[in-house]
Design an enzyme around this catalytic site. Structure first.
Site, mmCIF file in Angstrom:
data_model
loop_
_atom_site.group_PDB
_atom_site.id
_atom_site.type_symbol
_atom_site.label_atom_id
_atom_site.label_comp_id
_atom_site.label_asym_id
_atom_site.label_seq_id
_atom_site.Cartn_x
_atom_site.Cartn_y
_atom_site.Cartn_z
ATOM 1 N N GLY A 15 0.824 -1.197 0.000
ATOM 2 C CA GLY A 15 0.000 0.000 0.000
ATOM 3 C C GLY A 15 0.863 1.252 0.000
ATOM 4 O O GLY A 15 2.099 1.185 0.021
ATOM 5 N N LYS A 20 7.712 0.087 0.287
ATOM 6 C CA LYS A 20 8.044 -0.631 -0.957
ATOM 7 C C LYS A 20 9.349 -0.148 -1.570
ATOM 8 O O LYS A 20 10.237 -0.946 -1.869
ATOM 9 C CB LYS A 20 6.934 -0.457 -2.015
ATOM 10 N N SER A 21 9.456 1.141 -1.795
ATOM 11 C CA SER A 21 10.640 1.690 -2.464
ATOM 12 C C SER A 21 11.890 1.492 -1.617
ATOM 13 O O SER A 21 12.950 1.112 -2.123
ATOM 14 C CB SER A 21 10.444 3.175 -2.773
ATOM 15 N N THR A 39 9.159 5.856 -13.536
ATOM 16 C CA THR A 39 7.994 6.017 -14.419
ATOM 17 C C THR A 39 7.235 7.309 -14.151
ATOM 18 O O THR A 39 6.343 7.663 -14.921
ATOM 19 C CB THR A 39 7.026 4.826 -14.283
ATOM 20 N N HIS A 55 12.960 11.237 -4.078
ATOM 21 C CA HIS A 55 13.436 9.931 -4.555
ATOM 22 C C HIS A 55 14.789 10.063 -5.255
ATOM 23 O O HIS A 55 15.660 9.207 -5.083
ATOM 24 C CB HIS A 55 12.406 9.289 -5.489
ATOM 25 N N GLU A 67 14.475 7.935 -16.988
ATOM 26 C CA GLU A 67 13.104 8.363 -16.728
ATOM 27 C C GLU A 67 12.276 8.010 -17.947
ATOM 28 O O GLU A 67 12.441 8.598 -19.007
ATOM 29 C CB GLU A 67 13.076 9.858 -16.411
#
Length: 187
Positions: A15, A20-21, A39, A55, A67
């Site tokens: 979620g 996650k990253s 993305t 990020h 990218e």
């Protein structure tokens, strides 16, 4: 991860703000040559711009960055020539980008997903993908929201079917739901 290890595909699901990253970075950072494929697109959204900048700052300077919001299969093919690991963050934004570009053309959407899966399946290096688990929430009230949820769910299922490892992140904790947790990122 070193070049001598077999190429593996790892999908990290979870979620929003589940880690996650961060977890995907932990797996990738052991490799000598990492390419990060982003993305997200730099648009007029101030919050998204800040997230992109955060990020970028969190990534090691030694990582190459591509990218690419749509042509992931081509980006994978190009990056795999000089990478031990490719980290793609994220499939959720890829799905949103596809919905915008393909304007409801189901065949075109399917073609992009097929190309992605083919590139993942044939890549000579390991690939880590990040995506949101969107099927646990309420049914979106609007048609576009339902199309988005369905597309992300389909992409996640297709990528899961060819992944060696699938990790579900819950409150920062990794849970292996296919395969086992990579040794590089054991909690």
């Amino acid at each position: 991860m070193q070049q001598s290890n077999p190429a593996v595909v790892t999908l990290v699901l979870g979620g929003v703000r589940s880690g996650k990253s961060r977890y995907a970075h932990q797996i990738a950072e052991r490799a000598a040559r990492v390419t990060f494929i982003a993305t997200a697109e730099h648009r007029d959204d101030v919050e998204m711009q800040a997230k992109i900048e955060r990020h970028r700052a969190e990534r090691p300077k030694s990582w190459a960055t591509i990218e690419e919001p749509i042509a992931l299969s081509q980006a994978i093919q190009e990056a795999s020539k000089s990478s031990d690991v490719i980290l793609i963050d994220c499939l959720t934004l890829f799905a949103a980008n596809l919905l915008e570009v393909c304007s409801g053309n189901v065949a075109q959407l399917q073609s992009h997903v097929d190309q992605l899966c083919s590139a993942l399946d044939s890549a000579p290096c390991s690939i880590i993908l990040v995506s949101n688990e969107v099927g646990s929430g309420v049914v979106p009230a609007y048609e576009l929201g339902r199309k988005f949820r369905d597309l992300v769910g389909e992409i996640n299922q297709r990528v899961t079917s060819i992944s060696d490892t699938v990790v579900l992140m819950v409150a920062g904790l990794p849970l292996a739901i296919k395969g086992s947790l990579p040794a590089e990122a054991q909690p």
